[in-house]
Design a protein around this motif. Sequence first.
Motif, PDB file in Angstrom:
ATOM      1  N   ARG A   1     -23.240 -16.137  -4.550  1.00  0.00           N
ATOM      2  CA  ARG A   1     -23.722 -16.498  -5.884  1.00  0.00           C
ATOM      3  C   ARG A   1     -22.617 -16.233  -6.904  1.00  0.00           C
ATOM      4  NH1 ARG A   1     -28.356 -14.199  -3.522  1.00  0.00           N
ATOM      5  NH2 ARG A   1     -30.250 -15.456  -3.722  1.00  0.00           N
ATOM      6  N   THR A   2     -22.743 -16.842  -8.066  1.00  0.00           N
ATOM      7  CA  THR A   2     -21.839 -16.533  -9.170  1.00  0.00           C
ATOM      8  C   THR A   2     -22.381 -15.317  -9.920  1.00  0.00           C
ATOM      9  OG1 THR A   2     -23.054 -17.934 -10.722  1.00  0.00           O
ATOM     10  CG2 THR A   2     -21.271 -18.975  -9.465  1.00  0.00           C
ATOM     11  N   ARG A   3     -21.553 -14.771 -10.820  1.00  0.00           N
ATOM     12  CA  ARG A   3     -22.032 -13.647 -11.639  1.00  0.00           C
ATOM     13  C   ARG A   3     -23.197 -14.095 -12.503  1.00  0.00           C
ATOM     14  NH1 ARG A   3     -23.200 -11.955 -17.100  1.00  0.00           N
ATOM     15  NH2 ARG A   3     -23.765  -9.797 -16.710  1.00  0.00           N
ATOM     16  N   LYS A   4     -23.099 -15.324 -13.032  1.00  0.00           N
ATOM     17  CA  LYS A   4     -24.138 -15.822 -13.942  1.00  0.00           C
ATOM     18  C   LYS A   4     -25.497 -15.908 -13.243  1.00  0.00           C
ATOM     19  CE  LYS A   4     -24.785 -19.160 -17.633  1.00  0.00           C
ATOM     20  NZ  LYS A   4     -24.322 -20.397 -18.266  1.00  0.00           N
ATOM     21  N   GLN A   5     -25.481 -16.218 -11.952  1.00  0.00           N
ATOM     22  CA  GLN A   5     -26.739 -16.314 -11.185  1.00  0.00           C
ATOM     23  C   GLN A   5     -27.400 -14.962 -10.966  1.00  0.00           C
ATOM     24  OE1 GLN A   5     -24.919 -18.861  -7.905  1.00  0.00           O
ATOM     25  NE2 GLN A   5     -27.086 -19.346  -7.716  1.00  0.00           N
ATOM     26  N   MET A   6     -26.628 -13.874 -11.078  1.00  0.00           N
ATOM     27  CA  MET A   6     -27.142 -12.550 -10.721  1.00  0.00           C
ATOM     28  C   MET A   6     -27.677 -12.600  -9.289  1.00  0.00           C
ATOM     29  SD  MET A   6     -26.492 -10.757 -13.452  1.00  0.00           S
ATOM     30  CE  MET A   6     -27.468  -9.266 -13.476  1.00  0.00           C
ATOM     31  N   TYR A   7     -29.010 -12.432  -9.114  1.00  0.00           N
ATOM     32  CA  TYR A   7     -29.604 -12.521  -7.766  1.00  0.00           C
ATOM     33  C   TYR A   7     -30.621 -13.664  -7.695  1.00  0.00           C
ATOM     34  CZ  TYR A   7     -27.287  -8.101  -7.104  1.00  0.00           C
ATOM     35  OH  TYR A   7     -26.321  -7.129  -7.012  1.00  0.00           O
ATOM     36  N   LYS A   8     -30.530 -14.578  -8.664  1.00  0.00           N
ATOM     37  CA  LYS A   8     -31.501 -15.687  -8.720  1.00  0.00           C
ATOM     38  C   LYS A   8     -31.031 -16.868  -7.881  1.00  0.00           C
ATOM     39  CE  LYS A   8     -33.141 -14.543 -13.383  1.00  0.00           C
ATOM     40  NZ  LYS A   8     -32.083 -13.896 -14.151  1.00  0.00           N
ATOM     41  N   GLY A   9     -31.985 -17.761  -7.602  1.00  0.00           N
ATOM     42  CA  GLY A   9     -31.637 -18.961  -6.850  1.00  0.00           C
ATOM     43  C   GLY A   9     -31.249 -18.634  -5.420  1.00  0.00           C
ATOM     44  N   GLU A  10     -30.694 -19.612  -4.757  1.00  0.00           N
ATOM     45  CA  GLU A  10     -30.327 -19.421  -3.351  1.00  0.00           C
ATOM     46  C   GLU A  10     -28.820 -19.214  -3.235  1.00  0.00           C
ATOM     47  OE1 GLU A  10     -31.019 -22.031   0.609  1.00  0.00           O
ATOM     48  OE2 GLU A  10     -32.602 -22.175  -0.900  1.00  0.00           O
ATOM     49  N   ALA A  11     -28.424 -18.318  -2.343  1.00  0.00           N
ATOM     50  CA  ALA A  11     -26.992 -18.097  -2.116  1.00  0.00           C
ATOM     51  C   ALA A  11     -26.375 -19.347  -1.489  1.00  0.00           C
ATOM     52  CB  ALA A  11     -26.790 -16.889  -1.207  1.00  0.00           C
ATOM     53  N   ASP A  12     -25.177 -19.702  -1.943  1.00  0.00           N
ATOM     54  CA  ASP A  12     -24.462 -20.878  -1.444  1.00  0.00           C
ATOM     55  C   ASP A  12     -23.467 -20.431  -0.371  1.00  0.00           C
ATOM     56  OD1 ASP A  12     -22.868 -23.063  -0.987  1.00  0.00           O
ATOM     57  OD2 ASP A  12     -22.156 -23.283  -3.048  1.00  0.00           O
ATOM     58  N   TRP A  13     -23.848 -20.657   0.870  1.00  0.00           N
ATOM     59  CA  TRP A  13     -22.983 -20.242   1.974  1.00  0.00           C
ATOM     60  C   TRP A  13     -21.950 -21.306   2.348  1.00  0.00           C
ATOM     61  CZ3 TRP A  13     -23.325 -15.963   5.681  1.00  0.00           C
ATOM     62  CH2 TRP A  13     -24.118 -14.911   5.200  1.00  0.00           C
ATOM     63  N   ASP A  14     -22.074 -22.515   1.774  1.00  0.00           N
ATOM     64  CA  ASP A  14     -21.096 -23.560   2.107  1.00  0.00           C
ATOM     65  C   ASP A  14     -19.690 -23.150   1.682  1.00  0.00           C
ATOM     66  OD1 ASP A  14     -22.821 -25.409   3.347  1.00  0.00           O
ATOM     67  OD2 ASP A  14     -23.558 -26.065   1.386  1.00  0.00           O
ATOM     68  N   LEU A  15     -19.604 -22.517   0.512  1.00  0.00           N
ATOM     69  CA  LEU A  15     -18.292 -22.072   0.040  1.00  0.00           C
ATOM     70  C   LEU A  15     -17.758 -20.907   0.874  1.00  0.00           C
ATOM     71  CD1 LEU A  15     -18.184 -22.226  -3.868  1.00  0.00           C
ATOM     72  CD2 LEU A  15     -16.588 -23.255  -2.257  1.00  0.00           C
ATOM     73  N   ILE A  16     -18.673 -20.051   1.349  1.00  0.00           N
ATOM     74  CA  ILE A  16     -18.248 -18.949   2.229  1.00  0.00           C
ATOM     75  C   ILE A  16     -17.653 -19.537   3.516  1.00  0.00           C
ATOM     76  CG2 ILE A  16     -18.977 -16.889   3.492  1.00  0.00           C
ATOM     77  CD1 ILE A  16     -21.239 -16.541   1.422  1.00  0.00           C
TER      78      ILE A  16
END
Length: 332
Positions: A174-189
């Motif tokens: 996640r980005t900092r702006k997302q905090m812990y909201k929404g779904e984590a984006d593992w595509d970039l990982i």
Amino acid sequence: MSVKIRNIDLGDFPLLLAPMEDVSDPPFRALCKENGADLMYTEFISSEGLIRDAAKSVQKLDIYEYERPIGIQIFGSDIESMRKTTEIVERTNPDIIDINYGCPVKKVACKGAGAGILQDIPKMVEMTKEIVNTTKLPVTVKTRLGWDENTKYITEVAERLQDVGIEALSVHGRTRKQMYKGEADWDLIAEIKNNPRIRIPIFGNGDIDSPEKAVAYKAKYNVDGIMIGRASIGYPWIFNEIKHFVKTGEHLPPPSIADRVHIAKRHLEMSVEWKGEILAVNEMKRHYSNYFKGIPHFKDYRIKLVTSFDLNEVRDTLDEIVWNAEKGLITL
């Protein structure tokens, strides 16, 4: 193939306990280690606090032989302070020094520390290089995808951090702006992991809360291991449950009510011993909901556990839960 951070062998698909403030303390780490965590990190330690010899920061340096391999995590916004902190931390002889470039909370990030440094990548690289050059220990980093949707530079950042000498990278999706909201984006990982320039282990973090998800993400995103944070709070069994599922495709039986009470009581007593009665009773409250999650008609006990400030009262409530479970009055 075994995953290694320098000469530290973590096995084929290591599970890491994420550093969590007021959670990843020695009592909790002891339980996670017993239940299969391969590498653990301390709560993050403020560089300014450590240099000033602040009691809370110094206490977080407590590590024990049975925890190894163990990493001490540090954060700060001043390069010279972080260099001095690295020297102090090295003297306590951890296996790894980890730099926190991921904490999103306002009081940290808005001072340019934690995820705040994602707004200044050259400084992030310079600070990392200084820390690597200051210590003989392996240095690892935990960070996020970027500051916001428009600054997801993590693939380039990973290369630059590797180039200055880090030996593993954990990325929260996640980005900092997302905090812990929404779904984590593992595509970039996965993009980092599959970058042919990357030679260091890449650990994914975010939203792993079941053995099925761990196995699915392992296959889909090709990471070297998984870092688990929130799903372990009040549920240290998750590490062995994932390992068993990875190995056999089958689920371990869930912990019984008696198992849950036993671990909760041990956690409480170790906390009392390490941090004193008042803090222990208060800080255990965040764990009880998870220790007893999914138990029907449990609300009254949960309220008792999270509203009581008296250690003996909490002990009595835990004993009562076991007694009622034995009588069949509480069932999973």
